[in-house]
Design a protein around this motif. Structure first.
Motif, PDB file in Angstrom:
ATOM      1  N   ARG A  45       2.342   1.656  -3.439  1.00  0.00           N
ATOM      2  CA  ARG A  45       1.306   2.118  -4.373  1.00  0.00           C
ATOM      3  C   ARG A  45       1.144   3.633  -4.278  1.00  0.00           C
ATOM      4  O   ARG A  45       1.100   4.328  -5.294  1.00  0.00           O
ATOM      5  N   TYR A  79     -14.829   4.774 -12.404  1.00  0.00           N
ATOM      6  CA  TYR A  79     -14.829   5.848 -13.392  1.00  0.00           C
ATOM      7  C   TYR A  79     -16.264   6.282 -13.695  1.00  0.00           C
ATOM      8  O   TYR A  79     -16.595   7.473 -13.682  1.00  0.00           O
ATOM      9  N   ASP A 133       0.830  -1.209   0.000  1.00  0.00           N
ATOM     10  CA  ASP A 133       0.000   0.000   0.000  1.00  0.00           C
ATOM     11  C   ASP A 133       0.863   1.257   0.000  1.00  0.00           C
ATOM     12  O   ASP A 133       0.540   2.249  -0.673  1.00  0.00           O
ATOM     13  N   VAL A 192       2.081   6.485  -7.224  1.00  0.00           N
ATOM     14  CA  VAL A 192       1.092   7.426  -7.763  1.00  0.00           C
ATOM     15  C   VAL A 192       1.497   8.866  -7.458  1.00  0.00           C
ATOM     16  O   VAL A 192       1.350   9.758  -8.306  1.00  0.00           O
ATOM     17  N   GLU A 234       2.206  11.631 -10.327  1.00  0.00           N
ATOM     18  CA  GLU A 234       1.534  12.935 -10.336  1.00  0.00           C
ATOM     19  C   GLU A 234       2.556  14.067 -10.424  1.00  0.00           C
ATOM     20  O   GLU A 234       2.359  15.033 -11.166  1.00  0.00           O
ATOM     21  N   PHE A 256       1.624  -2.416 -10.058  1.00  0.00           N
ATOM     22  CA  PHE A 256       0.670  -2.122 -11.129  1.00  0.00           C
ATOM     23  C   PHE A 256       0.985  -3.004 -12.337  1.00  0.00           C
ATOM     24  O   PHE A 256       2.153  -3.213 -12.663  1.00  0.00           O
ATOM     25  N   GLN A 292      -8.355   9.173 -11.393  1.00  0.00           N
ATOM     26  CA  GLN A 292      -9.285   9.052 -10.268  1.00  0.00           C
ATOM     27  C   GLN A 292      -9.088  10.209  -9.289  1.00  0.00           C
ATOM     28  O   GLN A 292     -10.058  10.809  -8.813  1.00  0.00           O
ATOM     29  N   ARG A 293      -7.848  10.533  -9.002  1.00  0.00           N
ATOM     30  CA  ARG A 293      -7.564  11.659  -8.107  1.00  0.00           C
ATOM     31  C   ARG A 293      -8.129  12.959  -8.666  1.00  0.00           C
ATOM     32  O   ARG A 293      -8.751  13.744  -7.948  1.00  0.00           O
ATOM     33  N   GLU A 313      -5.071   5.819 -11.906  1.00  0.00           N
ATOM     34  CA  GLU A 313      -5.086   6.278 -10.515  1.00  0.00           C
ATOM     35  C   GLU A 313      -5.001   7.804 -10.457  1.00  0.00           C
ATOM     36  O   GLU A 313      -5.657   8.441  -9.618  1.00  0.00           O
ATOM     37  N   ASP A 372      -2.446   1.650 -15.716  1.00  0.00           N
ATOM     38  CA  ASP A 372      -3.114   1.543 -14.417  1.00  0.00           C
ATOM     39  C   ASP A 372      -2.666   2.657 -13.470  1.00  0.00           C
ATOM     40  O   ASP A 372      -3.451   3.137 -12.647  1.00  0.00           O
ATOM     41  N   VAL A 373      -1.412   3.064 -13.595  1.00  0.00           N
ATOM     42  CA  VAL A 373      -0.923   4.191 -12.796  1.00  0.00           C
ATOM     43  C   VAL A 373      -1.638   5.472 -13.221  1.00  0.00           C
ATOM     44  O   VAL A 373      -2.088   6.265 -12.384  1.00  0.00           O
TER      45      VAL A 373
END
Length: 209
Positions: free
Chosen positions: A13, A123, A10, A17, A21, A52, A64-65, A61, A57-58
């Motif tokens: 991960r 999503y 976790d 991300v 970013e 990932f 999503q943010r 994420e 997939d990254v």
């Protein structure tokens, strides 16, 4: 030689991300790679793929943010005295958000999934929340029997907001129109609602010959 701290899956991960970013914010989506992420978090590139499956997939994420932040911003907008006033406030918040972090926002338009890839369920849920916020502003303009039309209008307005702000963030809006982003969206909202109002009026009887 000091040992590198061990991180849980976790924690890794989140680190990945966060690093992605940072890379996108500073250089855009084109600068993102497993090697660059690994350099920032001080792990090997293979570590990225232990967490990932793909770089896609990254990026999801990150999307999503961005969508969650936009959702929070729009839901924080106070209601207005009329649908037009409230939509104008939402448009202003949308512009402020997208211009505040243009490179991160542009990921939503630039990112292309690999063939046959499917968007995650979250999503659709986040997009639904954004549409719900716009639809809520339209409630006074549509009677209950026009609920379906209200929903369609929310989708049309969201697509317009997204399209205009994406062009603006990419610096391409002046190619389409010399009008400033905020003013263009204000006009769009008012014109759309004016047309909706005219359609909702009962038609008068046509005079016979």
């Amino acid at each position: 030689m000091a040992r590198r701290p061990q991180h849980s899956p976790d924690q890794l991960r989140l680190m990945i991300v966060d690093a992605a970013e940072k890379i996108i914010r500073e250089g855009g989506l084109g600068e993102l790679s497993a090697r660059e992420i690994a350099r920032l978090i001080k792990y090997s590139p293979g570590t990225i793929y232990n967490v990932f499956t793909t770089i896609d997939d990254v990026v999801l994420e990150i999307e999503q943010r961005v969508l969650k932040r936009l959702d929070s911003r729009l839901h924080a907008v106070k209601g207005g005295p009329s649908p037009d006033a409230e939509l104008r406030r939402l448009a202003d918040a949308y512009v402020d958000f997208t211009h505040g972090d243009a490179r991160l926002w542009s990921v939503l338009a630039e990112h292309r999934l690999r063939p046959r890839a499917v968007l995650p369920e979250w999503y659709d849920e986040l997009l639904r929340r954004l549409l719900d916020r716009i639809e809520a502003a339209l409630v006074p303009a549509f009677p209950i029997e026009r609920q379906r039309e209200r929903r369609q209008s929310a989708r049309a307005l969201f697509a317009s907001l997204h399209g205009v702000t994406s062009l603006s963030s990419a610096g391409k809006l002046p190619i389409v129109t010399p009008e400033e982003t905020r003013g263009l969206l204000q006009d769009l909202m008012s014109t759309y609602l004016a047309g909706t109002s005219r359609r909702s009026r009962p038609r008068g009887r046509q005079s016979g010959k």
